[in-house]
Design a protein around this motif. Structure first.
Motif, PDB file in Angstrom:
ATOM      1  N   ALA A   1     -12.132  43.552 -35.936  1.00 26.71           N
ATOM      2  CA  ALA A   1     -12.646  42.503 -35.059  1.00 26.71           C
ATOM      3  C   ALA A   1     -14.162  42.478 -34.981  1.00 26.71           C
ATOM      4  O   ALA A   1     -14.777  41.417 -34.929  1.00 26.71           O
ATOM      5  CB  ALA A   1     -12.057  42.662 -33.656  1.00 26.71           C
ATOM      6  N   GLY A   2     -14.821  43.626 -34.962  1.00 24.75           N
ATOM      7  CA  GLY A   2     -16.264  43.664 -34.808  1.00 24.75           C
ATOM      8  C   GLY A   2     -16.695  43.289 -33.398  1.00 24.75           C
ATOM      9  O   GLY A   2     -15.938  43.407 -32.434  1.00 24.75           O
ATOM     10  N   GLU A   3     -17.940  42.812 -33.259  1.00 23.74           N
ATOM     11  CA  GLU A   3     -18.490  42.467 -31.949  1.00 23.74           C
ATOM     12  C   GLU A   3     -18.289  40.994 -31.641  1.00 23.74           C
ATOM     13  O   GLU A   3     -18.247  40.146 -32.531  1.00 23.74           O
ATOM     14  CB  GLU A   3     -19.980  42.808 -31.887  1.00 23.74           C
ATOM     15  CG  GLU A   3     -20.279  44.290 -31.866  1.00 23.74           C
ATOM     16  CD  GLU A   3     -21.761  44.565 -31.654  1.00 23.74           C
ATOM     17  OE1 GLU A   3     -22.100  45.718 -31.341  1.00 23.74           O
ATOM     18  OE2 GLU A   3     -22.569  43.621 -31.798  1.00 23.74           O
ATOM     19  N   SER A   4     -18.161  40.688 -30.353  1.00 24.04           N
ATOM     20  CA  SER A   4     -18.059  39.304 -29.898  1.00 24.04           C
ATOM     21  C   SER A   4     -18.894  39.145 -28.638  1.00 24.04           C
ATOM     22  O   SER A   4     -19.143  40.105 -27.903  1.00 24.04           O
ATOM     23  CB  SER A   4     -16.597  38.935 -29.607  1.00 24.04           C
ATOM     24  OG  SER A   4     -16.066  39.775 -28.594  1.00 24.04           O
ATOM     25  N   SER A   5     -19.344  37.928 -28.401  1.00 27.12           N
ATOM     26  CA  SER A   5     -20.152  37.629 -27.215  1.00 27.12           C
ATOM     27  C   SER A   5     -19.258  37.151 -26.090  1.00 27.12           C
ATOM     28  O   SER A   5     -18.388  36.303 -26.287  1.00 27.12           O
ATOM     29  CB  SER A   5     -21.199  36.566 -27.541  1.00 27.12           C
ATOM     30  OG  SER A   5     -22.091  37.035 -28.542  1.00 27.12           O
ATOM     31  N   VAL A   6     -19.479  37.700 -24.901  1.00 25.20           N
ATOM     32  CA  VAL A   6     -18.695  37.341 -23.718  1.00 25.20           C
ATOM     33  C   VAL A   6     -19.652  36.879 -22.627  1.00 25.20           C
ATOM     34  O   VAL A   6     -20.644  37.561 -22.323  1.00 25.20           O
ATOM     35  CB  VAL A   6     -17.850  38.534 -23.218  1.00 25.20           C
ATOM     36  CG1 VAL A   6     -17.079  38.142 -21.967  1.00 25.20           C
ATOM     37  CG2 VAL A   6     -16.911  39.009 -24.316  1.00 25.20           C
ATOM     38  N   THR A   7     -19.374  35.716 -22.046  1.00 16.64           N
ATOM     39  CA  THR A   7     -20.212  35.177 -20.978  1.00 16.64           C
ATOM     40  C   THR A   7     -19.642  35.571 -19.620  1.00 16.64           C
ATOM     41  O   THR A   7     -18.485  35.286 -19.316  1.00 16.64           O
ATOM     42  CB  THR A   7     -20.293  33.644 -21.060  1.00 16.64           C
ATOM     43  OG1 THR A   7     -20.807  33.278 -22.353  1.00 16.64           O
ATOM     44  CG2 THR A   7     -21.206  33.099 -19.979  1.00 16.64           C
ATOM     45  N   ASN A   8     -20.453  36.242 -18.813  1.00 20.55           N
ATOM     46  CA  ASN A   8     -20.036  36.657 -17.483  1.00 20.55           C
ATOM     47  C   ASN A   8     -20.090  35.485 -16.511  1.00 20.55           C
ATOM     48  O   ASN A   8     -20.715  34.454 -16.783  1.00 20.55           O
ATOM     49  CB  ASN A   8     -20.942  37.791 -16.982  1.00 20.55           C
ATOM     50  CG  ASN A   8     -20.790  39.051 -17.818  1.00 20.55           C
ATOM     51  OD1 ASN A   8     -19.685  39.373 -18.251  1.00 20.55           O
ATOM     52  ND2 ASN A   8     -21.892  39.743 -18.053  1.00 20.55           N
ATOM     53  N   PRO A   9     -19.431  35.617 -15.342  1.00 19.23           N
ATOM     54  CA  PRO A   9     -19.459  34.546 -14.336  1.00 19.23           C
ATOM     55  C   PRO A   9     -20.873  34.167 -13.893  1.00 19.23           C
ATOM     56  O   PRO A   9     -21.115  33.022 -13.501  1.00 19.23           O
ATOM     57  CB  PRO A   9     -18.657  35.136 -13.179  1.00 19.23           C
ATOM     58  CG  PRO A   9     -17.720  36.107 -13.828  1.00 19.23           C
ATOM     59  CD  PRO A   9     -18.501  36.695 -14.959  1.00 19.23           C
ATOM     60  N   ASP A  10     -21.821  35.127 -13.952  1.00 20.91           N
ATOM     61  CA  ASP A  10     -23.186  34.821 -13.520  1.00 20.91           C
ATOM     62  C   ASP A  10     -24.014  34.154 -14.622  1.00 20.91           C
ATOM     63  O   ASP A  10     -25.213  33.914 -14.457  1.00 20.91           O
ATOM     64  CB  ASP A  10     -23.897  36.090 -13.045  1.00 20.91           C
ATOM     65  CG  ASP A  10     -23.975  37.147 -14.139  1.00 20.91           C
ATOM     66  OD1 ASP A  10     -23.537  36.863 -15.273  1.00 20.91           O
ATOM     67  OD2 ASP A  10     -24.469  38.255 -13.854  1.00 20.91           O
ATOM     68  N   GLY A  11     -23.391  33.864 -15.769  1.00 20.18           N
ATOM     69  CA  GLY A  11     -24.080  33.183 -16.842  1.00 20.18           C
ATOM     70  C   GLY A  11     -24.694  34.085 -17.881  1.00 20.18           C
ATOM     71  O   GLY A  11     -25.143  33.619 -18.934  1.00 20.18           O
ATOM     72  N   THR A  12     -24.716  35.386 -17.643  1.00 22.29           N
ATOM     73  CA  THR A  12     -25.289  36.316 -18.617  1.00 22.29           C
ATOM     74  C   THR A  12     -24.297  36.553 -19.755  1.00 22.29           C
ATOM     75  O   THR A  12     -23.081  36.458 -19.580  1.00 22.29           O
ATOM     76  CB  THR A  12     -25.628  37.659 -17.953  1.00 22.29           C
ATOM     77  OG1 THR A  12     -24.432  38.221 -17.388  1.00 22.29           O
ATOM     78  CG2 THR A  12     -26.663  37.469 -16.861  1.00 22.29           C
TER      79      THR A  12
END
Length: 390
Positions: free
Chosen positions: A181-192
């Motif tokens: 899978a490697g790395e993936s970007s996840v957006t937190n509820p605060d927008g970060t």
């Protein structure tokens, strides 16, 4: 997404069967006499169809080992079942095989199919179109292990690159490909946004096996076992135990974790006394299950069987007092048979009972296919039980 949804469908089926097996850990035969036993042929040994099935699956021949230093030529390898070869090795493992294709064409398989297609088969058709795989035709067996899941079947038309395109892939061994899978970007509820690494991995082997594991090392280890690079130990399930629509071994620790809190003492006794639990389920007519519990001490195993019998009696009384007819009926048909350093738990559920409980699935499937609202309440409950699919 569709692949994950369909995979979850099969996992739900597997989990359902695991729950039944876990419930059997509480079943035994108390002092009071239950109703007459069902006329059911319990799965206790391989039969002619099981042996023929096992022989057909010996499709893999490993390369012949080079001659020894003494000049003696090594004997050719015996053909083997690649799925069994991929299973974990050593004691204390969990490996349960569900004969998905056989179960699909059993009487209960028709009922389960109605429940899986209560949307009229829309999700299944979408999955077929996008994956190139028809689970009802191409899937042969599903395996649940400590390390993850395996599927066997005909995956020649599967579009793995399209389904797993975001993963990093590489050839491995002689006939496998591993997808990480490697790395993936996840957006937190605060927008970060943060980067998260998914350690899970998937491997395919010769368009016959699909291995899903918690890490690349785990799926590579399974491929190593298939291709003869694994440890020289027998697999968790021997060929002589491949009978029934579901069979395998459960680790004692897995079973113990499924005990309710009020049975914590009994769960610990199971850990202390038993070595493993082997189970076989036959769904060719009524559903019949046999679970064998083994341990090194005959006396301790006998005492454990008595404790489970007492738990059964108490559960039956509570079910009857609480008017839980379904549970009471399940407990009535369960019994334990001691045999030295082991005992077997047997349970049979009449097909008619399952048909009655799942009748609503057929009504909802028909309604979805006809584009109408399904019947509710007593209307659906009185519908005639569906005919078995064979």
């Amino acid at each position: 997404m569709e692949k994950r949804q369909k995979r979850r469908v099969w996992l739900v089926m597997a989990a359902l069967l695991f729950v039944v097996a876990a419930l059997l850990m509480f079943l035994g035969q108390g002092e009071e006499k239950g109703p007459a036993a069902l006329e059911v042929d319990f799965p206790r040994r391989m039969r002619a169809p099981d042996r023929e099935r096992a022989e057909r699956r010996r499709t893999q021949v490993l390369p012949t080992v080079a001659p020894t230093d003494s000049g003696t030529a090594a004997e050719p390898s015996r053909p083997r079942d690649p799925l069994l070869a991929a299973l974990p090795r050593g004691p204390g493992k969990t490996a349960v095989i569900i004969e998905a294709n056989a179960l699909r064409h059993s009487p209960i398989g028709g009922l389960l199919l109605d429940c899986l297609m209560r949307d009229g088969g829309k999700q299944l058709e979408e999955f077929r179109q996008k994956s190139g795989v028809d689970p009802l035709q191409d899937l042969d067996r599903l395996v649940v292990t400590d390390e993850g899941m395996m599927l066997s079947g005909n995956f020649e038309n599967a579009r793995f690159k399209d389904l797993l395109g975001e993963r990093v892939s590489a050839d491995y061994g002689e006939g496998a490909r591993v997808y990480e899978a490697g790395e993936s970007s996840v957006t937190n509820p605060d927008g970060t946004t943060v980067k998260r690494r998914d350690t899970s991995a998937i491997a395919t082997w010769n368009n016959q096996l699909l291995v899903v594991g918690k890490s690349p090392d785990e799926v590579k280890a399974a491929i190593d076992r298939v291709e003869g690079r694994g440890p020289d130990e027998p697999p968790a399930i021997s060929e002589s135990s491949t009978y029934g629509e579901m069979y395998g071994v459960l680790s004692v620790e897995m079973i113990a974790r499924l005990f309710p809190p009020e049975q914590a003492a009994l769960a610990q006794r199971l850990r202390d006394v038993a070595q493993n639990v082997e189970l076989h389920l036959d769904a060719s007519s009524d559903v019949a299950l046999v679970a064998e519990v083994k341990g090194p001490s005959a006396d301790d195993v006998t005492d454990l069987g008595k404790s489970l019998g007492a738990a059964l009696s108490l559960a039956r009384i509570k079910a009857q007092a609480g008017e839980d007819k379904d549970l009471a009926q399940l407990l009535d048909f369960a019994k334990v048979k001691p045999d030295g350093d082991s005992f077997t738990l047997e349970m049979a559920v009449p097909l008619a009972v399952i048909q009655e409980r799942l009748a609503f699935c057929r009504e909802e499937r028909r309604a979805a296919e006809e584009g109408r609202a399904p019947e509710t309440g007593t209307q659906a409950g009185v519908e005639q039980a569906p005919a078995p699919v064979r």
